[in-house]
Scaffold this active site. Structure first.
Site, mmCIF file in Angstrom:
data_model
loop_
_atom_site.group_PDB
_atom_site.id
_atom_site.type_symbol
_atom_site.label_atom_id
_atom_site.label_comp_id
_atom_site.label_asym_id
_atom_site.label_seq_id
_atom_site.Cartn_x
_atom_site.Cartn_y
_atom_site.Cartn_z
ATOM 1 N N ASP A 102 54.471 40.152 44.571
ATOM 2 C CA ASP A 102 53.117 40.162 43.985
ATOM 3 C C ASP A 102 53.133 40.515 42.490
ATOM 4 O O ASP A 102 52.409 41.428 42.047
ATOM 5 C CB ASP A 102 52.239 41.209 44.715
ATOM 6 C CG ASP A 102 52.242 41.042 46.227
ATOM 7 O OD1 ASP A 102 52.285 39.905 46.697
ATOM 8 O OD2 ASP A 102 52.194 42.075 46.928
ATOM 9 N N GLU B 9 43.699 34.460 49.296
ATOM 10 C CA GLU B 9 43.788 35.837 48.787
ATOM 11 C C GLU B 9 44.323 35.809 47.364
ATOM 12 O O GLU B 9 44.346 34.767 46.722
ATOM 13 C CB GLU B 9 44.699 36.677 49.702
ATOM 14 C CG GLU B 9 46.098 36.122 49.887
ATOM 15 C CD GLU B 9 46.970 36.948 50.820
ATOM 16 O OE1 GLU B 9 46.520 37.996 51.310
ATOM 17 O OE2 GLU B 9 48.118 36.540 51.068
#
Ligand code: FUB
Length: 422
Positions: free
Chosen positions: A7, A182
């Protein structure tokens, strides 16, 4: 190559590139959630040349967040921005008492005077926000926006204090409503706002984007930035950054953990725009970004291009993937190219190669430069396992070069790295 990172949010502060990733771990026995994401803390990394990275160590731990479940191992995808000489670190984690079912995530802010911390977490999470994957955009007028996800993608204005919402959350219903979505990341280029996000259109996540004239949309779907990973990794999560006039996509894959896709590693590749502002699809490369110094080990297994047949990569040690990879040549004529090797102003005198040759009486490894003139040629019979062998270079050269290696011989030629010597 010494820990799992996922991420990645890349940001430029004071001329340096910083990356704020999640930190995937295998939790201690009996803690965390087996077979799921486990993250206890965050590190931050920085670079000035995109090749040498510094790990500044831990900047926040789940145990230091007053409102968080300190045993949840749920410090998921973060972001960091600068405002008025303060650095604001946004992170999701499970709130105390939320249990371990779905949901239960809030978004917190930790504040620091420097990009590398220490970051001091606020006493409470941001009110009115439930979800994961925070992302902050500050537009040209200085208005800040917070984006996050929770099945859908949400956005709201932030107050000047960067700690509270200044408007009611908006759901971006114009973004895909079918298939998991997301990880929003919004950036601005030439007056256009790019809303980018991972989306499961098929089986696993791919990176898509939509554009609009306003940070809170509406956004119009434009296309795919990166296809689903060939490794089958279920998630992808990214950020887009401009550093020294080049755009980059930071993202992740589970290449260092082939049997468990919740232990991921950051990657980066250059990103380009078309004339009309659309993003050109990014094809993941092993080579990644930056120039490699000729005088440090060049991991040729992180190649730019290779022959379809006769050469492949393998882990040096299946049980310890952090040791990296090797090239295995199995056919004469196989070639591997590695772009952007920096020699600077001084020509090398020799090149050292770490090789392991078996079943061959007459192996040849030849290195060429971009103009296809031979740089060095190594002829050898089988080695006694891995050996480091030096050969003189055949002509003078300086500056940045793309290098090509070609082999001949009948046995197996394994190459770990090459390194030039002054
Ligand atoms: O890293 C945990 C979660 O996986 C992130 O928050 C999602 O975006 C996905 O990458």
């Amino acid at each position: 190559m010494d820990q799992f990172t996922a991420d990645p949010t890349a940001r430029v502060f004071n001329g340096k590139l910083y990356v704020y990733p999640s930190h995937d771990i295998v939790p201690p026995e009996g803690e965390g959630r087996p077979e799921w994401f486990n993250m206890a803390d965050y590190h931050v990394f920085s670079t000035e040349n995109l090749t040498q990275w510094k790990d500044h160590g831990k900047i926040l731990d789940q145990k230091d967040v007053p409102w968080a479940d300190s045993e949840a191992y749920s410090m998921w995808a973060p972001d960091a921005v600068e405002r008025n000489d303060k650095y604001y670190f946004y992170f999701p984690t499970r709130t105390k008492g939320a249990g371990d079912g779905e949901g239960g995530f809030s978004i917190g802010v930790a504040v620091s005077n420097t990009p590398t911390g220490p970051f001091i977490p606020q006493r409470m999470p941001i009110e009115g926000v439930e979800g994961i994957d925070p992302n902050v955009l500050i537009d040209k007028t200085g208005q800040a926006y917070l984006y996050w996800s929770r099945g859908k993608i949400y956005g709201a204005k932030l107050k000047d204090n960067m700690l509270e919402l200044a408007s009611k959350p908006k759901v971006f219903t114009e973004l895909p409503q079918k298939g998991h979505i997301e990880g929003p990341f919004v950036f601005e280029r030439k007056g256009t706002y790019y809303m980018t996000y991972p989306h499961v259109a098929n089986q696993t996540e791919r990176l898509e984007y939509a554009t609009g004239d306003n940070p809170l949309g509406p956004f119009i779907h434009k296309g795919v930035i990166m296809d689903e990973s060939s490794s089958g990794t279920w998630t992808n999560h990214h950020s887009v950054v401009n550093y020294k006039d080049q755009w980059y996509l930071f993202y992740h894959d589970s290449e260092l953990s082939p049997d468990f896709d919740k232990n991921r590693s950051i990657r980066a590749d250059s990103l380009f725009f078309k004339e009309n502002g659309n993003i050109k699809k990014v094809i993941p490369t092993h080579r990644g970004i930056g120039k490699s110094s000729a005088f440090k080990q060049i991991q040729f297994d992180r190649y730019s291009e290779k022959s379809e047949e006769g050469v492949h990569i393998e882990y040096l040690d299946q049980k310890d993937t952090f040791k990296g990879w090797k090239l295995v040549f199995t056919q004469p004529g196989a070639k591997v190219r590695y772009n952007r090797v920096e020699f600077g102003k001084e020509s090398p005198k020799a090149v050292k190669l770490r090789v392991n040759v078996s079943g061959d009486e007459n192996a040849v490894i030849e290195i060429f430069d971009s103009s296809l003139s031979s740089v060095a040629k190594l002829q050898l019979d089988s080695t006694d396992g891995w050996e480091e062998i030096s050969v003189p270079v055949q002509h003078q050269f300086t500056g940045t070069k793309d290098l090509l290696i070609e082999v001949s011989g009948k046995g197996s030629i394994e190459l770990d790295w090459i390194e030039f010597v002054k």
